[in-house]
Design an enzyme around this catalytic site. Structure first.
Site, mmCIF file in Angstrom:
data_model
loop_
_atom_site.group_PDB
_atom_site.id
_atom_site.type_symbol
_atom_site.label_atom_id
_atom_site.label_comp_id
_atom_site.label_asym_id
_atom_site.label_seq_id
_atom_site.Cartn_x
_atom_site.Cartn_y
_atom_site.Cartn_z
ATOM 1 N N TYR A 196 0.734 -1.155 -0.184
ATOM 2 C CA TYR A 196 0.078 0.119 0.069
ATOM 3 C C TYR A 196 0.899 1.146 -0.014
ATOM 4 O O TYR A 196 1.908 1.303 0.861
ATOM 5 C CB TYR A 196 -0.755 0.037 1.345
ATOM 6 C CG TYR A 196 -1.922 1.013 1.512
ATOM 7 C CD1 TYR A 196 -2.815 1.347 0.491
ATOM 8 C CD2 TYR A 196 -1.523 2.112 2.443
ATOM 9 C CE1 TYR A 196 -3.813 2.556 0.543
ATOM 10 C CE2 TYR A 196 -2.220 3.295 2.487
ATOM 11 C CZ TYR A 196 -3.468 3.446 1.797
ATOM 12 O OH TYR A 196 -4.236 4.572 1.903
ATOM 13 N N ASP A 242 9.265 2.965 -0.345
ATOM 14 C CA ASP A 242 8.351 3.555 0.443
ATOM 15 C C ASP A 242 8.621 3.117 1.722
ATOM 16 O O ASP A 242 8.241 2.097 2.339
ATOM 17 C CB ASP A 242 7.002 3.133 0.076
ATOM 18 C CG ASP A 242 5.838 3.823 0.618
ATOM 19 O OD1 ASP A 242 6.310 4.457 1.954
ATOM 20 O OD2 ASP A 242 4.561 3.582 0.397
ATOM 21 N N LYS A 283 4.852 9.113 9.026
ATOM 22 C CA LYS A 283 4.645 8.308 10.315
ATOM 23 C C LYS A 283 5.405 8.971 11.581
ATOM 24 O O LYS A 283 5.469 9.865 11.854
ATOM 25 C CB LYS A 283 4.448 6.786 10.169
ATOM 26 C CG LYS A 283 3.285 6.333 9.341
ATOM 27 C CD LYS A 283 3.122 5.018 9.433
ATOM 28 C CE LYS A 283 2.330 4.386 8.145
ATOM 29 N NZ LYS A 283 0.832 4.539 8.601
#
Ligand code: PLP
Length: 434
Positions: free
Chosen positions: A150, A245, A273
């Site tokens: 994702y 990523d 994050k």
């Protein structure tokens, strides 16, 4: 899942009902709605250290940690102080600040491949921008991504998982046009031969290979030995930009992310994050020659009203500073290993098949026999049993992701007390599904 026993959640249920009238599904990000486990999402009143407190006054040891950012636990005093200090001086200027350069220098010092960095406000923005940059830099159009990875909700990434063959993607969501995803190629994670076949069939048009170096978004799936090295060589051979990523793995599996852990140098890296200590910060960065193509030094346009927001930068700086503490990652990794051992021991005691692992302070488990190496094998996990296990853990004061296909995390404030609550809860939870 109507048979879910979901006690101790009256206040959450009332709040959820109200939210559903004004917010689609009652939540601002779908997985929070508990759809795959059933029952009432817990509305959180406050959090401190390793613990969440919901609106009914229940307390939980938190292994979701806001889906990764809270590596130092909730309400970390230095982060709270940095936020308050900056807020008193103004919340947003829309003009450069020294804070942005400080955080950029810290990121560059920590993440081996990053020579320049641009801050944005979400992981989705980071990956979307990195792909645009790869296209601008190479003059090519196509992107190769891997099933079960994702990369945020930008149109180009919402593509049905392909199997180990070169498939042109089909949109995974209404509202995404076939045209938008026509340039997204997919194949199975950990299948280097499939990736090689696709990349070599598109040598003239492949702009980027984007990968979660350790996957967290189909549950925790580790790269097989040689896989990331193989992708690195493949990108170099085909002239594609290799994008790691590391929105989830950055500052999480090691100070320098997965690229430091495995010793691989991507061309571009996406971060998110942990980098913002719980505030909306993300970033993309990498090779200086590629980053030079970003406006205004280059022609690839990307901008943001709140990019580099001073409060968010202050929170990021306060976070990264604390990650420099001696033995920070060694201690955190040891805690994650203990949780994995707790899961394995409880599963074995009750005769339940489980595949559990960790990479640094990212951890996870599948309710099936291993090995789990890709999305197909992850889907063998028993999601019905997961729902029961999840609710039993909640009843015993442990909060993990309300989906089998998410990773778990641990913070530096998960200590002996939290681990013993966790051990008792997993014992009860595996008993409930044995
Ligand atoms: N990339 C990865 C690996 C992620 O795990 C996520 C979110 O979970 C994203 C990108 C998107 O980040 P955001 O939710 O901040 O847009």
């Amino acid at each position: 899942m109507s048979d879910v026993v979901d006690a101790r959640s009256d206040a959450s249920a009332t709040l959820f009902e109200a939210a559903r009238h004004v917010i689609p599904g009652g939540v601002n990000s779908p997985v929070r709605a508990f759809r795959s486990v059933g029952g009432t999402p817990r509305f959180i009143a406050e959090a401190s250290g390793a613990w969440l407190t919901d609106e009914d006054g229940n307390r939980y040891v938190d292994y979701v940690l806001s889906w990764g950012p809270m590596i130092l636990g909730h309400a970390n005093p230095a982060i709270v102080a940095a936020i308050s200090h900056q807020a008193a001086k103004g919340t947003s200027y829309g003009a450069p600040t020294a804070l942005e350069t400080t955080l950029a220098e810290m990121v560059i010092a920590m993440v081996p491949s990053v020579e320049m960095v641009r801050f944005v406000s979400s992981g989705t923005e980071a990956t979307m921008s990195a792909v645009r940059l790869a296209r601008a830099f190479t003059g090519r159009t196509k992107v190769l991504k891997f099933a079960g990875c994702y990369h945020g909700h930008a149109d180009a990434f919402l593509v049905q998982a392909g199997s180990g063959v070169a498939t042109l993607g089909l949109p995974d969501s209404p509202g995404v046009t076939p045209g938008t995803v026509a340039d997204t190629l997919t194949c199975a994670y950990n299948d280097l031969a499939a990736a090689t076949a696709i990349a070599e069939a598109h040598t003239d048009s492949l702009a980027a290979i984007i990968v979660e170096p350790v996957v967290g978004n189909m549950g925790l799936v580790q790269p097989l030995p040689g896989y990331l090295e193989g992708l690195r060589a493949l990108a170099t051979r085909t002239g594609a930009v290799l994008i790691f990523d590391e929105v989830m793995t950055g500052f999480r599996v090691a100070a320098g992310g997965a690229q430091a852990h495995y010793g691989i140098t991507p061309d571009l890296t996406c971060l998110g994050k942990v980098i913002g200590g719980g505030l909306p910060v993300a970033a993309y960065g990498g090779r200086r020659d590629i980053m030079a193509a970003v406006a205004p030094s280059g022609k690839m346009y990307q901008a943001g009203t709140l990019s580099g927001n001073p409060i968010a930068m202050a929170a990021g700086i306060a976070t990264l500073q604390q990650l420099q503490a001696p033995e920070f990652y060694a201690t955190l990794t040891a805690s994650a290993e203990r949780v994995v051992e707790i899961v394995r021991t409880a599963a074995a005691k009750h005769g339940v098949a489980v595949t559990a692992s960790n990479v640094g302070s990212m951890w996870g488990f599948f309710l099936c026999e291993g090995p789990v190496a890709d999305y197909e094998s992850a889907k063998r996990a028993d999601t019905q049993k997961y729902a029961t296990l999840f609710h039993t853990l909640l009843m015993h004061g442990v909060y993990i992701a309300p989906s089998q296909f998410e990773a778990a995390f641990i913070s530096s404030l998960h200590g002996e007390c939290e681990l013993s609550v966790t051990a008792a809860a997993f014992d009860a939870a595996f008993a409930a599904i044995s």
